[in-house]
Design a protein around this motif. Structure first.
Motif, PDB file in Angstrom:
ATOM      1  N   LEU A  11      12.673   6.757  16.966  1.00 17.72           N
ATOM      2  CA  LEU A  11      13.637   7.757  16.463  1.00 17.72           C
ATOM      3  C   LEU A  11      15.082   6.870  16.471  1.00 17.72           C
ATOM      4  O   LEU A  11      16.017   7.840  16.461  1.00 17.72           O
ATOM      5  N   ASP A  12      15.128   5.898  16.407  1.00 12.78           N
ATOM      6  CA  ASP A  12      16.274   5.097  15.991  1.00 12.78           C
ATOM      7  C   ASP A  12      16.796   5.485  14.923  1.00 12.78           C
ATOM      8  O   ASP A  12      16.103   5.841  13.880  1.00 12.78           O
ATOM      9  N   PRO A  13      18.182   5.553  14.714  1.00 11.81           N
ATOM     10  CA  PRO A  13      18.711   5.866  13.280  1.00 11.81           C
ATOM     11  C   PRO A  13      18.096   5.060  12.344  1.00 11.81           C
ATOM     12  O   PRO A  13      18.180   3.715  12.415  1.00 11.81           O
ATOM     13  N   MET A  14      17.864   5.386  11.055  1.00 10.10           N
ATOM     14  CA  MET A  14      17.052   4.677   9.988  1.00 10.10           C
ATOM     15  C   MET A  14      17.850   4.578   8.773  1.00 10.10           C
ATOM     16  O   MET A  14      18.844   5.729   8.441  1.00 10.10           O
ATOM     17  N   PRO A  15      18.254   3.413   8.308  1.00 10.22           N
ATOM     18  CA  PRO A  15      18.858   3.337   6.970  1.00 10.22           C
ATOM     19  C   PRO A  15      18.543   4.047   5.910  1.00 10.22           C
ATOM     20  O   PRO A  15      17.421   4.261   5.343  1.00 10.22           O
ATOM     21  N   ILE A  16      19.574   4.938   5.425  1.00  3.44           N
ATOM     22  CA  ILE A  16      19.279   5.870   4.231  1.00  3.44           C
ATOM     23  C   ILE A  16      19.127   5.123   2.872  1.00  3.44           C
ATOM     24  O   ILE A  16      20.028   4.351   2.456  1.00  3.44           O
ATOM     25  N   LYS A  17      17.893   5.505   2.046  1.00  4.53           N
ATOM     26  CA  LYS A  17      17.972   4.965   0.731  1.00  4.53           C
ATOM     27  C   LYS A  17      17.122   5.967  -0.129  1.00  4.53           C
ATOM     28  O   LYS A  17      16.394   6.719   0.357  1.00  4.53           O
ATOM     29  N   ILE A  18      17.718   6.345  -1.316  1.00 10.14           N
ATOM     30  CA  ILE A  18      17.486   7.452  -1.887  1.00 10.14           C
ATOM     31  C   ILE A  18      16.931   7.186  -3.230  1.00 10.14           C
ATOM     32  O   ILE A  18      17.737   6.620  -4.160  1.00 10.14           O
ATOM     33  N   GLY A  19      15.744   7.784  -3.744  1.00 11.86           N
ATOM     34  CA  GLY A  19      15.391   7.628  -5.022  1.00 11.86           C
ATOM     35  C   GLY A  19      15.410   8.805  -5.634  1.00 11.86           C
ATOM     36  O   GLY A  19      15.743   9.981  -5.130  1.00 11.86           O
ATOM     37  N   ILE A  20      15.826   8.581  -6.823  1.00 10.05           N
ATOM     38  CA  ILE A  20      16.328   9.665  -7.799  1.00 10.05           C
ATOM     39  C   ILE A  20      15.424   9.582  -9.026  1.00 10.05           C
ATOM     40  O   ILE A  20      15.425   8.653  -9.668  1.00 10.05           O
ATOM     41  N   ILE A  21      14.688  10.608  -9.166  1.00 11.42           N
ATOM     42  CA  ILE A  21      13.745  10.824 -10.560  1.00 11.42           C
ATOM     43  C   ILE A  21      14.197  11.578 -11.446  1.00 11.42           C
ATOM     44  O   ILE A  21      14.263  12.737 -11.143  1.00 11.42           O
ATOM     45  N   GLY A  22      14.724  11.273 -12.575  1.00 15.07           N
ATOM     46  CA  GLY A  22      15.149  12.020 -13.682  1.00 15.07           C
ATOM     47  C   GLY A  22      14.425  12.371 -14.675  1.00 15.07           C
ATOM     48  O   GLY A  22      13.776  11.486 -15.279  1.00 15.07           O
ATOM     49  N   GLY A  23      14.426  13.807 -14.996  1.00 12.84           N
ATOM     50  CA  GLY A  23      13.604  14.060 -16.338  1.00 12.84           C
ATOM     51  C   GLY A  23      14.471  13.948 -17.643  1.00 12.84           C
ATOM     52  O   GLY A  23      15.582  13.085 -17.668  1.00 12.84           O
ATOM     53  N   SER A  24      14.351  14.711 -18.407  1.00 14.76           N
ATOM     54  CA  SER A  24      14.952  14.768 -19.792  1.00 14.76           C
ATOM     55  C   SER A  24      16.501  14.862 -19.592  1.00 14.76           C
ATOM     56  O   SER A  24      17.110  15.978 -18.954  1.00 14.76           O
ATOM     57  N   GLY A  25      17.156  13.823 -19.847  1.00 18.40           N
ATOM     58  CA  GLY A  25      19.005  14.041 -19.794  1.00 18.40           C
ATOM     59  C   GLY A  25      19.297  13.572 -18.508  1.00 18.40           C
ATOM     60  O   GLY A  25      20.531  13.374 -18.264  1.00 18.40           O
TER      61      GLY A  25
END
Length: 289
Positions: A11-25
């Motif tokens: 439960l050590d703090p984990m580095p955040i990395k965020i995927g963004i999946i975009g639809g139309s537009g």
């Protein structure tokens, strides 16, 4: 090969990395700073397009166009497994997505934003799991529980971020996922309403399921673009109408998702990430058990 880490909790703090999946537009790489294209070949084939790595307000992100940047991949042919596998391979912790939907409710109007909480899967031609027994797949069979379907903490954060920006996002909704690429018949549209569906869409499944199977914290901002075809007196849904409504409102989704990246990074998600991974571990059966 990606393996979900099972065993002792960390439960050590984990580095955040965020995927963004975009639809139309919503596949505009300009929302990222310091961006670079990354091409990944997964055990399940090629992703929909290049993955664009970069930063939003100093937070590492990965952007992917669900239908390809030319929007030339129909919903059935999107390689959902490759897309989600690639996000996991690039060490994403979250996946936040946008999606266009038809409304099945009078009070969900075209242009409204919704953070769905559940789904009904009516697709028939799509691979639903990474654990398919092929040579390069993870070992075993994953009997994944999909309640809750979406990560509720991430979902709530999208709602609060929208409120912070002065936008209203409906809290919850059930999405009926259809195969497409055709729209519903009126009989189907009315059946989905009777089932308790609030929205109808062609891409939420199996994307949401695979994200959970990969241990990723997944949530969606859906935009209602039309009333499908159930509503008497309204013109039946068409592509021109859908794209017009989406174009008029897509800036709201961009602002919500980019601000949400900042807000997600302010919090410690270690326990949530660990829980997501353990959910997969505890529900995977293999000869090693």
């Amino acid at each position: 090969m990606i393996r979900i880490k099972c065993g002792d909790s960390n439960l050590d703090p984990m580095p955040i990395k965020i995927g963004i999946i975009g639809g139309s537009g919503l596949d505009d790489p300009d929302i990222l700073e310091n961006r670079k294209e990354t091409h990944i070949t997964t055990p399940f084939g090629e992703t929909s397009d290049a993955l664009i790595e970069g930063e939003i307000a100093g937070v590492k992100c990965v952007l992917l166009a669900r239908h390809g940047r030319k929007h030339d991949i129909m919903p059935t042919n999107v390689n959902y497994r490759a897309n989600i596998w690639a996000m996991r391979n690039l060490n994403c912790t979250h996946v936040i997505v946008s999606t266009a939907c038809g409304s099945l409710r009078e009070d969900i109007r075209p242009g409204d934003l919704i953070a769905p909480h559940d789904f009904i899967d009516r697709t028939t031609k799509r691979a639903q799991t990474f654990y398919d027994g092929s040579e390069n797949s993870p070992r075993g069979v994953c009997h994944l529980p999909v309640f809750p379907a979406f990560n509720d903490r991430t979902r709530k954060l999208l709602i609060s971020t929208a409120s912070e920006l002065g936008y209203t996002v409906r809290d919850g909704g059930t999405v009926v996922a259809i195969e497409g690429p055709r729209y519903s018949s009126r009989a189907e549209s009315n059946m989905y309403r009777q089932w308790g569906g609030d929205l109808v869409n062609m891409t939420i499944c199996p994307e949401v399921v695979l994200a959970k199977e990969a241990g990723l914290l997944y949530a969606s901002i859906a935009m209602a673009t039309d009333y499908d075809c159930w509503r008497i007196g309204c013109e039946s849904v068409n592509v021109e109408e859908v794209l017009k409504t989406f174009a008029e409102n897509v800036v709201k989704i961009k602002k919500i998702l980019t601000k949400a990246v900042e807000n997600i990074a302010k919090e410690d998600w270690s326990e949530e990430i660990e829980s997501a991974n353990q959910c997969v571990c505890k529900n995977t059966m293999s000869a090693d058990m």
